[in-house]
Design a protein around this motif. Structure first.
Motif, PDB file in Angstrom:
ATOM      1  N   GLY A 103       0.810  -1.216   0.000  1.00 32.91           N
ATOM      2  CA  GLY A 103       0.000   0.000   0.000  1.00 32.91           C
ATOM      3  C   GLY A 103       0.840   1.262   0.000  1.00 32.91           C
ATOM      4  O   GLY A 103       0.471   2.263  -0.628  1.00 32.91           O
ATOM      5  N   ASN A 104       1.988   1.239   0.685  1.00 32.83           N
ATOM      6  CA  ASN A 104       2.856   2.420   0.722  1.00 32.83           C
ATOM      7  C   ASN A 104       3.416   2.741  -0.653  1.00 32.83           C
ATOM      8  O   ASN A 104       3.583   3.901  -1.013  1.00 32.83           O
ATOM      9  N   ALA A 105       3.704   1.722  -1.439  1.00 29.84           N
ATOM     10  CA  ALA A 105       4.207   1.947  -2.790  1.00 29.84           C
ATOM     11  C   ALA A 105       3.070   2.281  -3.747  1.00 29.84           C
ATOM     12  O   ALA A 105       3.267   2.987  -4.731  1.00 29.84           O
ATOM     13  N   ALA A 106       1.870   1.784  -3.457  1.00 28.30           N
ATOM     14  CA  ALA A 106       0.726   2.001  -4.347  1.00 28.30           C
ATOM     15  C   ALA A 106       0.171   3.419  -4.245  1.00 28.30           C
ATOM     16  O   ALA A 106      -0.342   3.950  -5.230  1.00 28.30           O
ATOM     17  N   THR A 107       0.271   4.026  -3.073  1.00 22.67           N
ATOM     18  CA  THR A 107      -0.345   5.338  -2.861  1.00 22.67           C
ATOM     19  C   THR A 107       0.177   6.409  -3.812  1.00 22.67           C
ATOM     20  O   THR A 107      -0.625   7.101  -4.449  1.00 22.67           O
ATOM     21  N   PRO A 108       1.489   6.606  -3.973  1.00 21.82           N
ATOM     22  CA  PRO A 108       1.942   7.643  -4.913  1.00 21.82           C
ATOM     23  C   PRO A 108       1.510   7.372  -6.349  1.00 21.82           C
ATOM     24  O   PRO A 108       1.193   8.301  -7.091  1.00 21.82           O
ATOM     25  N   LEU A 109       1.456   6.092  -6.728  1.00 12.64           N
ATOM     26  CA  LEU A 109       1.019   5.755  -8.084  1.00 12.64           C
ATOM     27  C   LEU A 109      -0.458   6.072  -8.268  1.00 12.64           C
ATOM     28  O   LEU A 109      -0.875   6.584  -9.310  1.00 12.64           O
ATOM     29  N   GLY A 110      -1.263   5.785  -7.249  1.00 13.68           N
ATOM     30  CA  GLY A 110      -2.686   6.108  -7.306  1.00 13.68           C
ATOM     31  C   GLY A 110      -2.934   7.598  -7.349  1.00 13.68           C
ATOM     32  O   GLY A 110      -3.812   8.075  -8.082  1.00 13.68           O
ATOM     33  N   ILE A 111      -2.152   8.344  -6.590  1.00 12.81           N
ATOM     34  CA  ILE A 111      -2.292   9.808  -6.599  1.00 12.81           C
ATOM     35  C   ILE A 111      -1.923  10.363  -7.973  1.00 12.81           C
ATOM     36  O   ILE A 111      -2.607  11.239  -8.505  1.00 12.81           O
ATOM     37  N   ARG A 112      -0.849   9.828  -8.557  1.00 11.62           N
ATOM     38  CA  ARG A 112      -0.444  10.297  -9.890  1.00 11.62           C
ATOM     39  C   ARG A 112      -1.535   9.995 -10.916  1.00 11.62           C
ATOM     40  O   ARG A 112      -1.889  10.849 -11.739  1.00 11.62           O
ATOM     41  N   ALA A 113      -2.107   8.790 -10.855  1.00 11.18           N
ATOM     42  CA  ALA A 113      -3.174   8.428 -11.786  1.00 11.18           C
ATOM     43  C   ALA A 113      -4.408   9.302 -11.566  1.00 11.18           C
ATOM     44  O   ALA A 113      -5.028   9.775 -12.524  1.00 11.18           O
TER      45      ALA A 113
END
Length: 192
Positions: A103-113
């Motif tokens: 989840g920690n790695a997924a959050t910045p990617l989700g925010i960018r998307a």
């Protein structure tokens, strides 16, 4: 939230004084602080391990391959976002990281998307942007690394024995989230 914590501390001190157990309250506070530091240090080590695993997966191309595997599904779920290759790449990487329980790695990617998807929304979240939030929140997890890390830090000898329950509950949460998003988007279209 600060008021809640302050109120709890004050109530503890008041009841500790009133019952003559102020020493026990102070000892419990010190033990809790020590346990929190110990848990934080053990969690930091475990998160470093899984972040390293994610970097190795990135270096060998495994995470990119996993993201490519999800693109056909995501193109059907998010057709407008799929038109922009960079947005689709961020969504695919977000889903892949969530699948691995990172989840920690997924959050910045989700925010960018989400930022890329929000550019065409004119201040109101589109159905696809809402669906991205649902997918990010209710993500299916094959390896619940964060939960397993917490269980290991708390002393569990078998931190991954929860896998069947995690698989079932995460699949059900994604199905319920997708169904709710679909129903609400249809309702919104009818009102327009």
């Amino acid at each position: 939230m600060a008021w809640v914590w302050t109120g709890m501390v004050l109530l503890s001190l008041i009841f500790g004084v009133a019952t003559g157990n102020l020493d026990e309250v102070a000892n419990a506070a010190l033990e809790g602080a020590g346990s929190a530091v110990e848990l934080s240090i053990s969690m930091a080590g475990i998160l470093c391990l899984w972040s390293g695993v994610m970097e190795i997966m990135n270096a060998c191309g495994l995470s990119a391959g996993l993201a490519r595997a999800f693109r056909p599904i995501l193109r059907r779920l998010l057709p407008e976002a799929s038109r922009d290759e960079e947005t689709l790449a961020a969504v695919s990487a977000n889903v892949s990281a969530n699948l691995l329980g990172l989840g920690n790695a997924a959050t910045p990617l989700g925010i960018r998307a989400a930022r890329r998807m929000a550019r065409s929304c004119d201040g109101v979240a589109s159905n696809e942007l809402c669906l991205l939030v649902v997918l990010n929140t209710a993500s299916i997890q094959l390896l619940p690394t964060t939960i397993a890390s917490l269980r290991a830090a708390a002393g569990s000898q078998t931190p991954f024995d929860i896998l069947p329950a995690v698989w079932l509950s995460s699949a059900m949460s994604v199905a319920a989230g997708l169904a709710a998003a679909w129903l609400l988007s249809r309702r919104k279209r009818r009102r327009l």
